[in-house]
Structure formats: structure tokens, C-alpha cells
Design an enzyme around this catalytic site. Structure first.
Site, short mmCIF file in Angstrom:
data_model
loop_
_atom_site.label_atom_id
_atom_site.label_comp_id
_atom_site.label_asym_id
_atom_site.label_seq_id
_atom_site.Cartn_x
_atom_site.Cartn_y
_atom_site.Cartn_z
N GLY A 292 32.32 -21.28 -4.59
CA GLY A 292 32.96 -20.72 -5.78
C GLY A 292 33.40 -21.84 -6.68
O GLY A 292 32.81 -22.93 -6.68
N CYS A 293 34.43 -21.62 -7.45
CA CYS A 293 34.98 -22.66 -8.34
C CYS A 293 35.42 -23.86 -7.50
O CYS A 293 36.07 -23.71 -6.47
CB CYS A 293 36.16 -22.09 -9.12
SG CYS A 293 37.05 -23.31 -10.10
#
Length: 217
Positions: A19-20
Site C-alpha cells: 500500500g502507501c
């Protein structure tokens, strides 16, 4: 104050997309045995990716770790349990679940761990496991993003553009300021990191305030 940015011991690399990359930079950096972290782009073929022009790459974290202090299996455990996005819902490649292995042993361990995680899930996992290729460091403002939000602390430890990617102290503090690692671990870390009383107290306050909160981007 003599801040101990560098730790020169034999190390191995691990690279994950979860993800981020801001959250996992804090997450892994505060783990005992992790020496350095940096975030960037990898897994694709687009040359010279940038944040606004990433092409087919994924946001990843590259970890330097001491295998005598922490195992690849320990890192995989953290990988599986702290994704920002779902492990089963399709998502754009920028934020996909990705393990990039650096040798055959990592490939085997990652593959086995995927089988074990899949056995626990009622849905199909979308994690990909591929060889680690070129890693492109992200822009400076992405490195140790949470720590950089504390400008006085950054100045106190003498954090430079280069040290954003190479400093052990920066990796640790990037986790502590968002409430990770725990107070007992931080207290034992203070002399190892070379923090003075004023700097330690500031980090201590941030750890107390944010402990138990959620990672987010």
C-alpha cells in the site's frame, strides 16, 4: 549530542509493497534488527519512475536488516499483518501487495508464507511474488515522511537528504514519533542512538501521545 546514524554490520535486503509506503516506513524502521529503510518504486519496467509518473511500478519499501537479529520470516509476518489496503480486493498497481525476493531462500520463504496465509483466508489473495529488480528511491519528501513533520527534531539530529535513506536513527525515530515500538524499547534505544535528554524527552512525548493509534497515509 553525537547521533549514531550509521551501523556498519553485514546485512541483507528485503523489499515489500503493502500500500502507501509512508506507513510501512515507520512500521519496519522501528523493528529491532532493521538497520535502514528507504521507500521508492520497483516491480515494473518503466525507466526512471517518479511519484507523478510511476508507470507500471509499485510503491515499495526497501529494508536493510541484520539477519543475526531479525529473520526474513519475522519481516514477512509484519508484511502480512499490516497492509494498508485489502489483500483480496483488486487495487491499482501503485498500491498492490508485492513481495520482491532477493535470493532463492527468500523466494521459498515468501512462497510458503503465501500458501499459509491463503489457507487462512476464505478469499483469494492477490499478493504477487517476483524477483527484485531495479529499485528507484522516491523523492526526498517521501523518505521518513512522519519524522520530517517534526522539523525541530530533524534539525536536532542533523538529518540531511542523504541520511533520510541511510540513517539508522532516522529509521527508528520515524516509528517512535507515530507511537510504534513501545516505551520500554525506546528507553533502551536512547543511549544506542546517541540522543540527548531534550531530544529524548520530545520523542518520548510523541510516543506517549500516539501509541496505539493507526498507521495511515
Amino acid at each position: 549530542m553525537i547521533v549514531k546514524h550509521e551501523i556498519n554490520v553485514p546485512y541483507r535486503k528485503a523489499t515489500f509493497g503493502m500500500g502507501c509506503f509512508w506507513g510501512c516506513d515507520s512500521l519496519f524502521g522501528v523493528m529491532d534488527g532493521v538497520l535502514r529503510t528507504r521507500v521508492g518504486y520497483s516491480g515494473g519496467t518503466t525507466p526512471d519512475p517518479e511519484y507523478r509518473n510511476m508507470g507500471d511500478h509499485t510503491e515499495v519499501i526497501e529494508i536493510d536488516y541484520d539477519p543475526t537479529k531479525i529473520s526474513y520470516a519475522d519481516l514477512l509476518d509484519k508484511f502480512w499483518n499490516f497492509h494498508e489496503y485489502s489483500l483480496t480486493a483488486p487495487i491499482k498497481r501503485q498500491y498492490m501487495s508485492l513481495i520482491l525476493y532477493h535470493d532463492e531462500e527468500q523466494k521459498q520463504l515468501a512462497t510458503q508464507s503465501l500458501k499459509e496465509e491463503a489457507a487462512k483466508s476464505s478469499e483469494e489473495l492477490i499478493t504477487e511474488i517476483i524477483p527484485a529488480g531495479a529499485f528507484y528511491p522516491a523523492e526526498d519528501y517521501h523518505q521518513k515522511y512522519r519524522l520530517q513533520g517534526h522539523s525541530d527534531l530533524v534539525d536536532a539530529i542533523g538529518l540531511t537528504r542523504k541520511l533520510l535513506q541511510t540513517s539508522h536513527v532516522a529509521a527508528r525515530l520515524n516509528g517512535y514519533v507515530v507511537g510504534l515500538g513501545g516505551m520500554e524499547q525506546f528507553e533502551s534505544d536512547i543511549p544506542k542512538l546517541g540522543l540527548d535528554d531534550k531530544t529524548a524527552e520530545y520523542v518520548r512525548e510523541q510516543l506517549r501521545k500516539n501509541e496505539g493509534g493507526m498507521l495511515y497515509c
